[in-house]
Design a protein around this motif. Sequence first.
Motif, mmCIF file in Angstrom:
data_model
loop_
_atom_site.group_PDB
_atom_site.id
_atom_site.type_symbol
_atom_site.label_atom_id
_atom_site.label_comp_id
_atom_site.label_asym_id
_atom_site.label_seq_id
_atom_site.Cartn_x
_atom_site.Cartn_y
_atom_site.Cartn_z
ATOM 1 N N GLU A 3 3.621 -4.039 0.148
ATOM 2 C CA GLU A 3 4.202 -4.135 1.488
ATOM 3 C C GLU A 3 5.672 -4.574 1.452
ATOM 4 O O GLU A 3 6.492 -4.097 2.224
ATOM 5 C CB GLU A 3 3.370 -5.094 2.340
ATOM 6 C CG GLU A 3 3.507 -4.799 3.817
ATOM 7 C CD GLU A 3 2.319 -5.304 4.608
ATOM 8 O OE1 GLU A 3 1.309 -4.582 4.678
ATOM 9 O OE2 GLU A 3 2.397 -6.417 5.131
ATOM 10 N N GLN A 4 5.956 -5.460 0.480
ATOM 11 C CA GLN A 4 7.331 -5.975 0.377
ATOM 12 C C GLN A 4 8.309 -4.865 -0.049
ATOM 13 O O GLN A 4 9.388 -4.719 0.525
ATOM 14 C CB GLN A 4 7.350 -7.079 -0.670
ATOM 15 C CG GLN A 4 8.160 -8.254 -0.234
ATOM 16 C CD GLN A 4 8.140 -9.330 -1.324
ATOM 17 O OE1 GLN A 4 7.308 -9.313 -2.229
ATOM 18 N NE2 GLN A 4 9.056 -10.254 -1.222
ATOM 19 N N ARG A 19 3.129 -1.626 7.259
ATOM 20 C CA ARG A 19 1.857 -2.085 6.681
ATOM 21 C C ARG A 19 1.526 -1.186 5.504
ATOM 22 O O ARG A 19 1.655 0.045 5.622
ATOM 23 C CB ARG A 19 0.738 -2.009 7.714
ATOM 24 C CG ARG A 19 0.881 -3.121 8.696
ATOM 25 C CD ARG A 19 -0.358 -3.343 9.503
ATOM 26 N NE ARG A 19 -0.069 -4.440 10.422
ATOM 27 C CZ ARG A 19 -0.711 -4.673 11.539
ATOM 28 N NH1 ARG A 19 -1.706 -3.892 11.893
ATOM 29 N NH2 ARG A 19 -0.402 -5.686 12.304
ATOM 30 N N TRP A 20 1.148 -1.804 4.411
ATOM 31 C CA TRP A 20 0.802 -1.040 3.207
ATOM 32 C C TRP A 20 -0.634 -1.353 2.835
ATOM 33 O O TRP A 20 -1.053 -2.515 2.855
ATOM 34 C CB TRP A 20 1.731 -1.432 2.052
ATOM 35 C CG TRP A 20 1.196 -0.990 0.723
ATOM 36 C CD1 TRP A 20 0.560 -1.765 -0.203
ATOM 37 C CD2 TRP A 20 1.215 0.336 0.181
ATOM 38 N NE1 TRP A 20 0.183 -1.001 -1.277
ATOM 39 C CE2 TRP A 20 0.572 0.298 -1.079
ATOM 40 C CE3 TRP A 20 1.714 1.565 0.642
ATOM 41 C CZ2 TRP A 20 0.415 1.417 -1.873
ATOM 42 C CZ3 TRP A 20 1.553 2.691 -0.157
ATOM 43 C CH2 TRP A 20 0.913 2.603 -1.406
ATOM 44 N N PHE A 21 -1.407 -0.314 2.509
ATOM 45 C CA PHE A 21 -2.787 -0.504 2.057
ATOM 46 C C PHE A 21 -2.970 0.187 0.705
ATOM 47 O O PHE A 21 -2.584 1.352 0.563
ATOM 48 C CB PHE A 21 -3.775 0.138 3.027
ATOM 49 C CG PHE A 21 -3.795 -0.481 4.392
ATOM 50 C CD1 PHE A 21 -4.565 -1.610 4.646
ATOM 51 C CD2 PHE A 21 -3.039 0.063 5.426
ATOM 52 C CE1 PHE A 21 -4.583 -2.183 5.903
ATOM 53 C CE2 PHE A 21 -3.048 -0.510 6.691
ATOM 54 C CZ PHE A 21 -3.820 -1.643 6.933
ATOM 55 N N ALA A 22 -3.543 -0.540 -0.252
ATOM 56 C CA ALA A 22 -3.932 0.139 -1.499
ATOM 57 C C ALA A 22 -5.009 1.168 -1.129
ATOM 58 O O ALA A 22 -4.966 2.313 -1.552
ATOM 59 C CB ALA A 22 -4.455 -0.870 -2.511
ATOM 60 N N THR A 23 -5.966 0.754 -0.304
ATOM 61 C CA THR A 23 -7.011 1.661 0.189
ATOM 62 C C THR A 23 -7.258 1.386 1.663
ATOM 63 O O THR A 23 -7.365 0.225 2.067
ATOM 64 C CB THR A 23 -8.341 1.425 -0.565
ATOM 65 O OG1 THR A 23 -8.114 1.632 -1.954
ATOM 66 C CG2 THR A 23 -9.414 2.393 -0.111
ATOM 67 N N THR A 24 -7.339 2.448 2.440
ATOM 68 C CA THR A 24 -7.741 2.295 3.836
ATOM 69 C C THR A 24 -8.545 3.534 4.233
ATOM 70 O O THR A 24 -8.589 4.508 3.480
ATOM 71 C CB THR A 24 -6.512 2.099 4.765
ATOM 72 O OG1 THR A 24 -6.968 1.722 6.062
ATOM 73 C CG2 THR A 24 -5.679 3.362 4.912
ATOM 74 N N LEU A 44 5.470 1.587 10.656
ATOM 75 C CA LEU A 44 5.025 2.502 9.607
ATOM 76 C C LEU A 44 3.792 1.950 8.885
ATOM 77 O O LEU A 44 3.763 0.779 8.505
ATOM 78 C CB LEU A 44 6.168 2.663 8.592
ATOM 79 C CG LEU A 44 5.876 3.435 7.306
ATOM 80 C CD1 LEU A 44 5.674 4.919 7.609
ATOM 81 C CD2 LEU A 44 7.024 3.260 6.313
ATOM 82 N N VAL A 45 2.788 2.820 8.700
ATOM 83 C CA VAL A 45 1.614 2.472 7.895
ATOM 84 C C VAL A 45 1.543 3.457 6.736
ATOM 85 O O VAL A 45 1.609 4.675 6.960
ATOM 86 C CB VAL A 45 0.306 2.614 8.714
ATOM 87 C CG1 VAL A 45 -0.896 2.236 7.857
ATOM 88 C CG2 VAL A 45 0.349 1.776 9.977
ATOM 89 N N ALA A 46 1.403 2.944 5.522
ATOM 90 C CA ALA A 46 1.274 3.844 4.368
ATOM 91 C C ALA A 46 0.145 3.346 3.492
ATOM 92 O O ALA A 46 -0.187 2.156 3.500
ATOM 93 C CB ALA A 46 2.580 3.893 3.582
ATOM 94 N N ALA A 47 -0.441 4.281 2.742
ATOM 95 C CA ALA A 47 -1.562 3.902 1.870
ATOM 96 C C ALA A 47 -1.522 4.710 0.584
ATOM 97 O O ALA A 47 -1.067 5.860 0.573
ATOM 98 C CB ALA A 47 -2.886 4.154 2.591
ATOM 99 N N GLY A 66 -2.759 7.286 -6.298
ATOM 100 C CA GLY A 66 -1.549 7.653 -7.044
ATOM 101 C C GLY A 66 -1.151 9.114 -6.944
ATOM 102 O O GLY A 66 -0.188 9.535 -7.590
ATOM 103 N N ALA A 67 -1.866 9.918 -6.135
ATOM 104 C CA ALA A 67 -1.645 11.367 -6.199
ATOM 105 C C ALA A 67 -0.843 11.931 -5.026
ATOM 106 O O ALA A 67 -0.235 12.991 -5.148
ATOM 107 C CB ALA A 67 -2.990 12.083 -6.283
ATOM 108 N N GLY A 68 -0.885 11.234 -3.900
ATOM 109 C CA GLY A 68 -0.247 11.816 -2.726
ATOM 110 C C GLY A 68 0.613 10.803 -1.995
ATOM 111 O O GLY A 68 0.726 9.635 -2.395
#
Length: 262
Positions: A3-4, A19-24, A44-47, A66-68
């Motif tokens: 997230e940082q 907001r960052w998610f390793a998995t969501t 922004l939300v990214a995962a 790690g693919a997309g």
Amino acid sequence: MDEQSLAALVQDLPVPAVRWFATTGSTNDAALEWINRGAQDGCLVAADTQTAGRGRLGRRWITEPGAGLAFSLVLRPQPWEAERLGLLSPLGALAVSWALEHDFGLQSEIKWPNDVLLGGRKVCGILLEAAWVGDSLRGVVIGIGLNVMRAAVPPAGQLLFPATSLEEVSAPAPERERLLKAILSAFFYWRARLASLDFLDAWQNRLAYRGQWVEVSGTGAPPVVGQVRGVAPGGDLRLALPAGEEILVSAGDVRLRPAGEG
Ligand code: BTN
């Protein structure tokens, strides 16, 4: 990414929070929920991984670790933007196509309304979802999924339309951070120009199948065959029917008409 580092990446863009998610489940769901909790325009939300990613027309969108690139932007449309909701998902497609060209030297096309194609294969999909309260628009989420590595592309048997990845077209694939920054920069650049002829030109210049015969299905009505003329100012597809009459198509799936059936 975390997230940082995501916050640092977008610090010079109009993105007030991330907001960052390793998995969501789905970044669109996380963004829609955030709208209900007061997310501001540009959040922004990214995962890295999505376990319940969604595509258009009720389809699944798979995001492997790690693919997309999978992210969703919260928009609180201004009244002039709310009058042009049909242009927001093409805006996402233009941002991706523009960034691929200007930052990574890759020429892509936009299959109406908003799939980005490289070499005729889909590399990116966009899902726009609106949050309504009664008949007032509370916000919009624009979700973008980009196949970066080969591993992002599902097996051919699971695909309705051929797909590809950046790695397949131009290895080594660009870093996801650089891609995200370039796409977001293009997004905010073109967002400010949504009502301009330049926007329509930039979109139309990248429109796939111009002058070709296509079949449009998934409209709720029987499929329509026509020749692609371009896009109308509101975002509809301009299609010439075999008898010459031009119609406007506002939803559906476009595919090239196989040779001999036009
Ligand atoms: C499509 O081509 O059908 C649209 C695919 C949209 C996928 C993105 S990935 C990020 C965001 N979260 C989702 O669940 N879907 C969108």
